[in-house]
Scaffold this motif. Structure first.
Motif, mmCIF file in Angstrom:
data_model
loop_
_atom_site.group_PDB
_atom_site.id
_atom_site.type_symbol
_atom_site.label_atom_id
_atom_site.label_comp_id
_atom_site.label_asym_id
_atom_site.label_seq_id
_atom_site.Cartn_x
_atom_site.Cartn_y
_atom_site.Cartn_z
ATOM 1 N N GLU A 86 10.941 93.414 37.995
ATOM 2 C CA GLU A 86 9.747 92.356 38.646
ATOM 3 C C GLU A 86 8.714 91.974 38.321
ATOM 4 O OE1 GLU A 86 10.231 91.613 42.877
ATOM 5 O OE2 GLU A 86 12.280 92.044 42.724
ATOM 6 N N LEU A 87 7.866 93.193 37.677
ATOM 7 C CA LEU A 87 6.253 93.230 37.323
ATOM 8 C C LEU A 87 6.266 93.289 35.534
ATOM 9 C CD1 LEU A 87 5.722 96.492 40.334
ATOM 10 C CD2 LEU A 87 4.722 93.761 39.975
ATOM 11 N N LYS A 88 7.557 93.009 35.222
ATOM 12 C CA LYS A 88 7.126 92.774 33.704
ATOM 13 C C LYS A 88 6.663 91.266 34.076
ATOM 14 C CE LYS A 88 10.495 95.762 32.413
ATOM 15 N NZ LYS A 88 9.956 97.094 32.356
ATOM 16 N N ILE A 89 5.799 92.414 32.412
ATOM 17 C CA ILE A 89 4.618 90.665 32.410
ATOM 18 C C ILE A 89 5.198 89.813 30.727
ATOM 19 C CG2 ILE A 89 2.425 90.375 30.742
ATOM 20 C CD1 ILE A 89 1.834 93.007 31.897
ATOM 21 N N GLY A 90 5.609 88.221 31.187
ATOM 22 C CA GLY A 90 6.579 87.511 30.694
ATOM 23 C C GLY A 90 5.737 87.274 29.321
ATOM 24 N N GLU A 91 6.568 86.679 28.878
ATOM 25 C CA GLU A 91 6.178 86.519 27.015
ATOM 26 C C GLU A 91 5.504 85.474 26.814
ATOM 27 O OE1 GLU A 91 8.685 84.911 23.047
ATOM 28 O OE2 GLU A 91 10.156 85.417 24.993
ATOM 29 N N HIS A 92 5.270 84.352 27.808
ATOM 30 C CA HIS A 92 4.290 83.090 27.388
ATOM 31 C C HIS A 92 2.475 83.541 28.474
ATOM 32 C CE1 HIS A 92 4.850 83.410 32.309
ATOM 33 N NE2 HIS A 92 4.326 82.628 32.675
ATOM 34 N N VAL A 93 2.954 84.804 29.000
ATOM 35 C CA VAL A 93 1.279 85.194 29.337
ATOM 36 C C VAL A 93 1.053 86.491 28.221
ATOM 37 C CG1 VAL A 93 0.247 86.810 31.080
ATOM 38 C CG2 VAL A 93 2.388 85.591 31.677
ATOM 39 N N LEU A 94 2.002 86.998 27.675
ATOM 40 C CA LEU A 94 1.492 87.828 26.049
ATOM 41 C C LEU A 94 1.711 87.259 25.258
ATOM 42 C CD1 LEU A 94 4.438 90.942 26.558
ATOM 43 C CD2 LEU A 94 2.013 90.791 26.940
ATOM 44 N N GLU A 95 1.674 86.388 25.253
ATOM 45 C CA GLU A 95 1.600 85.421 23.937
ATOM 46 C C GLU A 95 0.170 84.889 24.120
ATOM 47 O OE1 GLU A 95 3.823 82.288 22.053
ATOM 48 O OE2 GLU A 95 3.347 81.878 23.985
ATOM 49 N N ARG A 96 -0.722 84.535 25.444
ATOM 50 C CA ARG A 96 -1.249 84.251 25.593
ATOM 51 C C ARG A 96 -3.108 85.257 26.252
ATOM 52 N NH1 ARG A 96 -2.481 79.449 29.726
ATOM 53 N NH2 ARG A 96 -4.593 79.366 28.211
ATOM 54 N N HIS A 97 -2.398 86.560 26.759
ATOM 55 C CA HIS A 97 -3.498 86.983 26.878
ATOM 56 C C HIS A 97 -3.207 88.988 26.320
ATOM 57 C CE1 HIS A 97 -4.828 84.197 29.286
ATOM 58 N NE2 HIS A 97 -4.043 83.709 30.174
ATOM 59 N N ALA A 98 -2.774 88.759 25.690
ATOM 60 C CA ALA A 98 -1.964 90.410 24.524
ATOM 61 C C ALA A 98 -3.517 90.845 24.693
ATOM 62 C CB ALA A 98 -1.749 90.367 23.602
ATOM 63 N N THR A 99 -4.283 90.363 23.236
ATOM 64 C CA THR A 99 -5.039 90.618 22.904
ATOM 65 C C THR A 99 -6.548 91.559 24.701
ATOM 66 O OG1 THR A 99 -6.676 89.295 23.333
ATOM 67 C CG2 THR A 99 -5.534 89.532 21.170
ATOM 68 N N VAL A 100 -6.379 91.271 25.617
ATOM 69 C CA VAL A 100 -7.280 91.875 27.181
ATOM 70 C C VAL A 100 -6.232 93.081 27.466
ATOM 71 C CG1 VAL A 100 -8.582 89.667 26.647
ATOM 72 C CG2 VAL A 100 -6.986 89.999 28.068
ATOM 73 N N LEU A 101 -5.321 93.015 27.086
ATOM 74 C CA LEU A 101 -4.774 94.637 28.242
ATOM 75 C C LEU A 101 -5.257 95.118 27.531
ATOM 76 C CD1 LEU A 101 -1.639 92.850 28.042
ATOM 77 C CD2 LEU A 101 -2.759 92.371 29.694
ATOM 78 N N ASP A 102 -5.405 96.068 28.907
ATOM 79 C CA ASP A 102 -5.250 97.450 28.684
ATOM 80 C C ASP A 102 -4.605 98.411 29.177
ATOM 81 O OD1 ASP A 102 -7.032 100.197 28.670
ATOM 82 O OD2 ASP A 102 -6.729 100.159 30.922
ATOM 83 N N LEU A 103 -3.625 98.656 28.179
ATOM 84 C CA LEU A 103 -2.608 99.571 27.557
ATOM 85 C C LEU A 103 -2.804 100.979 28.019
ATOM 86 C CD1 LEU A 103 -0.971 97.641 24.609
ATOM 87 C CD2 LEU A 103 -0.933 97.091 26.525
ATOM 88 N N VAL A 104 -1.984 101.454 28.925
ATOM 89 C CA VAL A 104 -1.590 103.024 29.835
ATOM 90 C C VAL A 104 -0.093 103.877 29.391
ATOM 91 C CG1 VAL A 104 -4.197 103.478 30.699
ATOM 92 C CG2 VAL A 104 -1.787 102.008 31.879
ATOM 93 N N ARG A 105 0.301 104.967 29.064
ATOM 94 C CA ARG A 105 1.622 105.301 28.926
ATOM 95 C C ARG A 105 1.542 106.705 30.561
ATOM 96 N NH1 ARG A 105 0.210 107.443 22.984
ATOM 97 N NH2 ARG A 105 -1.077 107.382 24.129
ATOM 98 N N ARG A 106 2.412 106.285 30.321
ATOM 99 C CA ARG A 106 2.690 107.442 31.647
ATOM 100 C C ARG A 106 1.683 108.920 31.720
ATOM 101 N NH1 ARG A 106 6.533 106.527 36.670
ATOM 102 N NH2 ARG A 106 7.231 104.732 35.921
ATOM 103 N N SER A 107 2.147 109.052 30.397
ATOM 104 C CA SER A 107 1.614 110.551 30.397
ATOM 105 C C SER A 107 0.240 110.500 30.260
ATOM 106 C CB SER A 107 2.076 111.047 29.118
ATOM 107 O OG SER A 107 1.421 109.835 27.487
ATOM 108 N N ASP A 108 -0.741 108.839 29.580
ATOM 109 C CA ASP A 108 -2.406 108.720 29.998
ATOM 110 C C ASP A 108 -2.981 109.335 30.684
ATOM 111 O OD1 ASP A 108 -2.127 108.400 27.231
ATOM 112 O OD2 ASP A 108 -2.038 105.506 27.985
#
Length: 163
Positions: A86-108
């Motif tokens: 349920e916490l997956k980010i929707g396609e429409h949200v990624l389309e508009r806001h992908a550039t501002v996301l701080d992405l991390v992995r489990r190993s970070d």
């Protein structure tokens, strides 16, 4: 008086805060881990006399601190936990806001501070998890095309509390 962040205590999260500790009797010698965080007495006295606020620490935690932190995975729910879908980010949200996301992995060994508007206001609201292996490079091109196959998700409330 000191500025400290969870990363100073091996927790992979950056949210520096000011602490003022007071006691009627002397604290004695501060623990080795705390001593470098203490603000110099002279600096504090000068700021008080001049009536100016202390300068806030800025930027990310030093690389050495990040390397000493535990991996995010130690604080996260298992990847197959049903509530995480349920916490997956929707396609429409990624389309508009992908550039501002701080992405991390489990190993970070780092994540950004989570604000009360996390999931509603994406810029500077907190990190977003991409469940990929430690060898997978995160895309520098933050676009819908690059991120959608990785299925980024928000951290669960329990995961944020764990941090």
């Amino acid at each position: 008086e000191l500025w400290a962040s969870p990363s100073h205590f091996k927790v992979p999260n950056q949210r520096t805060r000011y602490f003022l500790l007071a006691r009627r009797q002397s604290f004695g010698q501060p623990p080795n881990r705390i001593e470098p965080l203490l603000l110099p007495r002279l600096l504090v006295d000068e700021a008080v006399e001049a009536g100016v606020p202390l300068e806030l620490p800025r930027g990310k935690a030093p690389l050495q601190l990040q390397e000493e932190c535990a991996e995010l995975d130690d604080f996260l729910l298992p990847a197959d936990e049903p509530e995480l879908a349920e916490l997956k980010i929707g396609e429409h949200v990624l389309e508009r806001h992908a550039t501002v996301l701080d992405l991390v992995r489990r190993s970070d060994r780092r994540s950004c501070c989570f604000t009360k508007n996390y999931t509603r206001y994406l810029k500077s609201g907190g990190s977003v998890l991409v469940d990929v292996s430690r060898d997978t490079e995160l895309p520098t091109d933050k676009t819908l095309t690059a991120l959608w196959p990785l299925q980024p998700r928000f951290f669960a409330p329990r995961e944020i509390a764990n941090l």
